[in-house]
Design a protein around this motif. Structure first.
Motif, PDB file in Angstrom:
ATOM      1  N   ASP A   1       0.861  -1.180   0.000  1.00 21.20           N
ATOM      2  CA  ASP A   1       0.000   0.000   0.000  1.00 21.20           C
ATOM      3  C   ASP A   1       0.900   1.233   0.000  1.00 21.20           C
ATOM      4  O   ASP A   1       2.119   1.143   0.235  1.00 21.20           O
ATOM      5  N   GLU A   2       0.318   2.400  -0.270  1.00 22.04           N
ATOM      6  CA  GLU A   2       1.053   3.659  -0.183  1.00 22.04           C
ATOM      7  C   GLU A   2       0.058   4.806  -0.070  1.00 22.04           C
ATOM      8  O   GLU A   2      -1.133   4.639  -0.341  1.00 22.04           O
TER       9      GLU A   2
ATOM     10  N   PRO B   1       5.550  17.477  -2.263  1.00 23.19           N
ATOM     11  CA  PRO B   1       4.837  16.227  -2.564  1.00 23.19           C
ATOM     12  C   PRO B   1       5.608  15.051  -1.993  1.00 23.19           C
ATOM     13  O   PRO B   1       6.840  15.075  -1.926  1.00 23.19           O
ATOM     14  N   ASN B   2       4.896  14.048  -1.564  1.00 25.54           N
ATOM     15  CA  ASN B   2       5.562  12.905  -0.968  1.00 25.54           C
ATOM     16  C   ASN B   2       4.701  11.655  -1.105  1.00 25.54           C
ATOM     17  O   ASN B   2       3.496  11.749  -1.362  1.00 25.54           O
ATOM     18  N   ARG B   3       5.344  10.527  -0.917  1.00 24.30           N
ATOM     19  CA  ARG B   3       4.657   9.240  -1.013  1.00 24.30           C
ATOM     20  C   ARG B   3       5.145   8.352   0.123  1.00 24.30           C
ATOM     21  O   ARG B   3       6.348   8.104   0.253  1.00 24.30           O
ATOM     22  N   LEU B   4       4.217   7.889   0.951  1.00 22.14           N
ATOM     23  CA  LEU B   4       4.579   6.994   2.047  1.00 22.14           C
ATOM     24  C   LEU B   4       4.427   5.542   1.582  1.00 22.14           C
ATOM     25  O   LEU B   4       3.324   5.118   1.237  1.00 22.14           O
ATOM     26  N   PRO B   5       5.507   4.764   1.575  1.00 12.78           N
ATOM     27  CA  PRO B   5       5.389   3.346   1.219  1.00 12.78           C
ATOM     28  C   PRO B   5       5.082   2.501   2.452  1.00 12.78           C
ATOM     29  O   PRO B   5       5.559   2.791   3.554  1.00 12.78           O
ATOM     30  N   TYR B   6       4.287   1.472   2.243  1.00 16.43           N
ATOM     31  CA  TYR B   6       3.981   0.548   3.328  1.00 16.43           C
ATOM     32  C   TYR B   6       3.775  -0.842   2.758  1.00 16.43           C
ATOM     33  O   TYR B   6       3.160  -1.010   1.698  1.00 16.43           O
TER      34      TYR B   6
END
Length: 457
Positions: free
Chosen positions: A294-295, A359-364
């Motif tokens: 997910d992200e 802008p950013n993207r959280l990886p999970y």
């Protein structure tokens, strides 16, 4: 297990990334010149996991930070090499004695930005990270994954609870997270990978030290390797934005700095070893745990500032007052105003910045009972503890300084107490709320409104 059944595969690799020539160093604005030697080697280590449907990769790199651009170039180069990752976490260990890598939120800070051309250093480290991932992917084979935890509470202190950097926290307070989480991955050929998570700044080296070093994580890595020779070791620094090694004397000598590295790294390494004693993999050497990916996409607003003219006048006034105090021998007062001047200079740089948001993207991703969350900067421990308490996964690994660097992300309760982390933060309180909300949504389910879930923290 029949050949047609789903099974987890893993591969890992490690590469020495120590520069062979003097380089611009990162971590302290007061440090001058280039590196003059090497105290201990720097590494990039990568772990790739695949369940037949999804492929994820984690890298640990002995540098202060990476950037959004750095991570994107790594991802693009891997795709060109046929290594397609559904999720990637490129995490800096945050050593303050490594080579300088640019990032927008780092370069906007006047004391921290480098004016020299560091493109050659950046390219070499990027290529090393890509090659390490490629080798890890090429080594994929059936594997077992297991996790265990231990505790090491004697080597940390919340630096805001100790008064803060420069002693400028109004109400000293702050938690630590003594948890050490260790993940052991063993493939059918017997290759071992140790991925461990702990929250503490690698700042044993001082601004006066110009020898490259992985700091205490390098000592911890070698301690683990002593017990498990040949293992690939990856360190994920957690929510460590306000946590330093305990007992560091501000004016410590070189000998004291390296003694602190040995003390902190040795104790953390011992905790990892203790955890590994209870983390033996399944006897058949394989696992069937599926990978969940997910992200979250973020748009983090930049901090609002007074007008440029107001800040310029404030700096001029501070310069005059500092000059008068120094002329009168009032060194303590001059030093206090020097901190105010630094913060005003930081605000002026933000006021002149051409960015209104980052802008950013959280990886999970999750594998069985293990979750890994990538976080793009200096996340305070209060956030990390909240994420762990809300997590679906039994073992949540928090990877700070991952995929980008956006500066400090203090909890809202710290804002009124000011201090270094609050005053040098590049993002607004609204950005902190967005980060927290999206991270909580990835690791678990929000049980109340975002404001209530924040709990004033």
């Amino acid at each position: 297990m029949p050949a047609h059944e789903a099974r987890l595969r893993a591969g890992s690799a490690s590469t020495d990334i120590t520069p062979e020539e003097p380089v611009v160093m990162s971590g302290y604005g007061a440090r001058e010149g280039r590196s003059t030697g090497v105290h201990d080697p720097l590494f990039a280590a990568a772990l790739v996991l695949d369940d037949g449907t999804s492929t994820v990769g984690v890298a640990s790199v002995d540098v202060l930070n990476v950037s959004r651009e750095f991570t994107n170039r790594v991802r693009t180069a891997l795709a060109s090499a046929g290594v397609d990752l559904d999720s990637i976490v490129v995490a800096a260990t945050h050593t303050h004695a490594g080579p300088y890598l640019p990032a927008r939120a780092l370069d906007v800070s006047p004391p921290l930005r480098a004016t020299a051309d560091v493109s050659e250093t950046v390219s070499r480290i990027e290529e090393a990270v890509v090659e390490t991932f490629r080798r890890a992917h090429a080594a994929l084979e059936p594997a077992a994954v297991h996790t265990a935890t231990d505790s090491e509470g004697a080597v940390q202190e919340n630096r805001r609870a100790a008064g803060g950097v420069g002693g400028n926290v109004r109400v000293p307070h702050g938690p630590v997270d003594p948890n050490v989480t260790a993940v052991l991955v063993e493939t059918v050929s017997g290759a071992e990978t140790v991925l461990y998570n702990f929250a503490c700044h690698p700042v044993c080296a001082t601004a006066r030290e110009t020898h490259l070093s992985a700091d205490w994580p390098g000592v911890a890595r070698e301690r683990v390797r002593e017990v498990r020779p040949g293992a690939t070791v990856l360190f994920l620094n957690g929510a460590a934005g306000d946590v330093n090694p305990a007992g560091l004397r501000p004016g410590r000598s070189r000998a004291e700095a390296y003694e602190a590295m040995e003390r902190v790294g040795g104790r953390v390494g011992d905790a990892v070893v203790r955890a590994l004693e209870g983390a033996e993999p399944a006897a058949d050497g394989a696992s069937r745990a599926p990978i969940f990916v997910d992200e979250a996409e973020l748009r983090l607003p930049v901090k609002r500032t007074p007008p440029v003219e107001t800040l310029e006048a404030r700096i001029d006034d501070l310069d005059d007052r500092i000059e008068r105090l120094e002329a009168d021998g009032e060194t303590v007062g001059a030093e206090k105003l020097a901190w105010d001047r630094q913060y005003a200079t930081e605000l002026l740089a933000i006021a002149r910045w051409d960015a209104t948001c980052l802008p950013n993207r959280l990886p999970y991703f999750e594998i069985g009972t293990i979750g890994v969350l990538g976080m793009p900067g200096e996340v305070h421990t209060a956030h990390g503890l909240r994420f762990k308490s809300a997590a679906r996964a039994e073992s949540l690994l928090l990877a700070g300084y991952a995929n980008d660097y956006v500066g400090y992300l203090p909890p809202l309760a710290d804002l009124e107490n000011v201090g270094y982390e609050v005053r040098t933060a590049k993002l607004s309180p609204e950005a902190v709320l967005e980060f927290r909300r999206e991270a909580l949504g990835l690791v678990g389910a929000l049980t109340s409104s975002p404001s209530a879930a924040d709990g004033g923290q």
